[in-house]
Design an enzyme around this catalytic site. Structure first.
Site, PDB file in Angstrom:
ATOM      1  N   PHE A 185      -1.130  -3.817   8.574  1.00 40.26           N
ATOM      2  CA  PHE A 185      -1.343  -5.471   7.787  1.00 40.26           C
ATOM      3  C   PHE A 185      -1.656  -5.447   6.275  1.00 40.26           C
ATOM      4  CE2 PHE A 185      -3.191  -5.348  12.407  1.00 40.26           C
ATOM      5  CZ  PHE A 185      -1.762  -5.391  12.740  1.00 40.26           C
ATOM      6  N   CYS A 186      -1.186  -4.503   5.392  1.00 37.31           N
ATOM      7  CA  CYS A 186      -1.612  -4.614   4.170  1.00 37.31           C
ATOM      8  C   CYS A 186      -2.981  -4.576   3.951  1.00 37.31           C
ATOM      9  CB  CYS A 186      -0.664  -5.768   3.607  1.00 37.31           C
ATOM     10  SG  CYS A 186       0.871  -5.409   3.303  1.00 37.31           S
ATOM     11  N   ALA A 187      -3.954  -3.998   4.806  1.00 38.23           N
ATOM     12  CA  ALA A 187      -5.287  -3.925   4.870  1.00 38.23           C
ATOM     13  C   ALA A 187      -5.595  -2.569   5.293  1.00 38.23           C
ATOM     14  CB  ALA A 187      -5.937  -5.065   5.465  1.00 38.23           C
TER      15      ALA A 187
END
Length: 458
Positions: free
Chosen positions: A380-382
């Site tokens: 999740f781009c995290a």
């Protein structure tokens, strides 16, 4: 001047009408089903109201800030009125600037480009990459993932109190960057308390409201943040537009984000053959080139639609959906919901989880192919946050691997379901039923990895 738009007095209903609500998709098991879009945290569908407003404007399309003709003046009026609408939506201070950008990522990179010399940046490892990565040219302190809201405030206070002194003149400027709602867990962060801590130590704070603004009202004044950034495509507007709003001084004193027409007020030739440029001090300073008028107008339309629907109504309904999803997942022992602050933490409609015995990419692919449900899987781009939450939990490789796992790396990824003002009850009910059936009965189809994605085998 005005453009006729969609009726603004539509009855407050749940869900709000969105584009794609009647789209059907094929199932690998045969037949079709209405698509259940449960990936709002990545991109929410555009509100029908927004689309209608944009369609009403389209015939009046004209150059902005460039022409004397009626359509040019109309488009300019529309663009600047959109700026005022966004300022009202965010409850900005009277001297704040609203800069239109491409996205939250673009907004935070713009702010990063305006940082004064020797600025220190403080950011939690739990941030989305959009707010974790833009500060490469500053001195950055990355803070560990807190496990309670109070721990977040305490960690920030300690870090600010211990910051280094670059010169004899004092600490120098500092900036704190924090999310309003996690794009992984949906949990709300103590923004007001973090802002108070930042200001008490002479620092400023920017709020990444990409996940907060579509779900809860955001008041710059009440939260006492210096800047706020968000994206149109998460606020029920089309792709390609965003906002950075807040204090004008750093923006006004920095070199333009892009050099070109619109940002320049006056350009003259010098005797030596070069050019001298006088830049605008308004938001135009960082909006060089022909602006995305439709993007700005669509954001303003979405702001109006959400305001008119009433956040109290929207929040109450979303909390019902959150409760239904969490209750349904709690009935499946093999499911573990990811959380930083615990089960009782307030949150928006974003929930991530893993399923024992399943690779998350495989599970997400089965939800799509066999039930017509669109969710997100991966990190999740995290990445630092998801890795911290997953720890050493095993992920069965199975038939499909994680799309973001490096070669030879253990498959660490999760499934994220997210929803909002346009989500029908049936989509949530179908999702809960699908999770239960997949865990109990397994997938009805075979899957394979293709170009890093898990897809149904032919």
């Amino acid at each position: 001047m005005s453009v006729s738009t969609a009726a603004a007095d539509q009855t407050i209903c749940a869900p709000l009408p969105v584009l794609g609500r009647d789209v059907t998709v094929p199932l690998v098991t045969g037949g079709e089903v209405t698509y259940a879009a449960l990936d709002y945290a990545a991109s929410a569908p555009a509100l029908q109201r927004v689309w209608d407003d944009v369609a009403a404007y389209a015939p009046y399309y004209g150059s902005v800030h460039r022409g004397a003709g009626y359509l040019s003046q109309l488009s300019t009026d529309l663009f600047e009125n959109a700026r005022r609408t966004v300022a009202e939506f965010l409850d900005c201070r009277g001297d704040d600037q609203v800069v239109f950008t491409r996205s939250t990522t673009d907004s935070l990179n713009l702010l990063a480009a305006t940082l004064p010399a020797d600025c220190q940046v403080f950011v939690f490892e739990t941030e989305h990459h959009a707010s974790l990565l833009p500060w490469k040219d500053a001195r950055v302190t990355y803070l560990n993932a807190p496990r309670t809201p109070q721990e977040a405030v305490t960690a920030l206070e300690r870090a600010l109190a211990a910051r280094t002194v670059p010169t004899e003149g004092g600490h120098g400027p500092a900036l704190v960057c924090v999310t309003g709602a996690s794009n992984v867990t949906g949990e709300l962060w103590p923004v007001r308390e973090l802002a108070a801590a930042a200001h008490a130590h002479g620092a400023r704070i920017v709020l990444d409201a990409a996940q907060l603004a579509p779900h809860h009202p955001v008041s710059v004044r009440d939260l006492d943040v210096d800047w706020v950034a968000f994206s149109g495509h998460k606020l029920y507007a089309p792709f390609g537009s965003g906002v950075l709003a807040g204090r004008a001084d750093w923006l006004r004193e920095a070199e333009p984000y892009l050099a070109g027409g619109g940002a320049s007020r006056k350009v003259t030739r010098r005797v030596d053959g070069g050019v001298d440029v006088e830049w605008h001090e308004s938001a135009a300073r960082h909006e060089a080139g022909s602006p995305n008028v439709i993007g700005a107008y669509s954001i303003a339309s979405a702001c109006k639609a959400l305001t008119e629907a009433g956040f109290d109504t929207l929040v109450a309904r979303e909390e019902q959906l959150i409760g239904a999803v969490r209750a349904g997942l709690a009935e499946v022992p093999e499911v573990r919901v990811l959380s930083l602050f615990g089960d009782d933490a307030p949150r928006v409609g974003v929930i991530s989880f893993v399923v024992e015995g399943w690779n998350s990419s495989h599970f997400a692919a089965a939800l799509s192919a066999e039930y017509g449900i669109g969710v997100r899987d991966g990190l999740f781009c995290a990445h630092p946050l998801v890795r911290a939450l997953l720890g050493s939990d095993p992920q069965t490789q199975g038939e499909c691997g994680a799309p973001e796992a490096a070669p030879g790396e253990k498959s660490l990824n999760a499934i994220r379901v997210s929803f909002g003002a346009g989500t029908p009850d049936e989509h949530v009910e179908r999702f809960v039923r699908a999770v239960r059936e997949l865990v109990r009965d397994g997938a009805k189809w075979n899957y394979r990895t293709e170009d890093g994605r898990c897809v149904p085998a032919v």
